[in-house]
Design an enzyme around this catalytic site. Structure first.
Site, PDB file in Angstrom:
ATOM      1  N   CYS A 120      33.637  32.670  42.031  1.00 54.07           N
ATOM      2  CA  CYS A 120      34.934  32.557  42.691  1.00 54.07           C
ATOM      3  C   CYS A 120      35.938  31.897  41.737  1.00 54.07           C
ATOM      4  O   CYS A 120      35.926  30.677  41.557  1.00 54.07           O
ATOM      5  CB  CYS A 120      34.833  31.742  43.982  1.00 54.07           C
ATOM      6  SG  CYS A 120      36.437  31.560  44.806  1.00 54.07           S
ATOM      7  N   CYS A 139      38.237  29.137  43.276  1.00 56.46           N
ATOM      8  CA  CYS A 139      37.522  27.875  43.496  1.00 56.46           C
ATOM      9  C   CYS A 139      37.236  27.181  42.164  1.00 56.46           C
ATOM     10  O   CYS A 139      37.361  25.955  42.059  1.00 56.46           O
ATOM     11  CB  CYS A 139      36.234  28.118  44.264  1.00 56.46           C
ATOM     12  SG  CYS A 139      36.495  28.657  45.975  1.00 56.46           S
TER      13      CYS A 139
END
Length: 183
Positions: free
Chosen positions: A131, A134
């Site tokens: 991700c 993130c």
């Protein structure tokens, strides 16, 4: 089970992983709590029962119950957040960025360990789960907390090695991996 068990289970073609696993388990850029927390969190993220049991087994004597719970929490919360925020990032529509996630994430406020330690665990899991949003967010928070680039890199190196060990062991013996997952 232990990390030595994992190293012994790796095939000869993956001897670099064997050496890397020994190296990251002794990483000096991180505190013991950070290193073992990242090892546990990324083992869970790698989804291989043998790897999880071996690393958790060794970490149990090295982490407080609170730190072990924090590592498991990081893996659990990031499993959810990484899917959601990867979608937000990849879809590329500003509408989704401004919408509230409406996902419960109270554990992020009080993870049971220092914020920087939990962020390192979360960053490492986010690297395993791929991700980008993130990863960027956790790296920024870590830098704001004064965590060095070397420590951040060390956490991601641990994630890379643990994931590679899990993938290799599963590819080598899928039946054992299936039994471990069922156990």
């Amino acid at each position: 089970m232990s990390i030595d068990t994992l190293k012994a289970a790796l095939p000869e073609y993956a001897k670099d992983l064997r050496l890397n696993l020994a190296s990251v388990a002794a990483e000096t850029a991180l505190s013991d709590q950070q290193r073992w927390g990242v090892l546990v969190a990324t083992a869970i993220a790698a989804r291989n029962g043998l790897v999880i049991r071996a690393i958790e087994g060794e970490a149990a004597g090295k982490l407080s119950p609170e730190a072990l719970a924090a590592a498991k929490t990081a893996a659990a919360i990031m499993a959810m957040n990484n899917v959601y925020y990867r979608f937000v990032h990849l879809v590329g529509q500003d509408d989704y960025r401004t919408m509230p996630a409406r996902l419960r994430m109270n554990a992020l406020a009080k993870p049971g360990v220092e914020k920087a330690d939990f962020e390192l665990m979360s960053l490492a899991v986010s690297a395993v789960n791929g991700c980008g949003l993130c990863i960027e967010s956790h790296e920024k928070v870590l830098r704001e907390h004064g965590v060095s680039r070397e420590a951040i890199q060390a956490a991601v190196r641990i994630a890379a090695v643990v994931h590679a060990v899990a993938v290799t062991l599963e590819a080598e013996n899928p039946a054992v991996a299936e039994l471990a997952a069922a156990a």
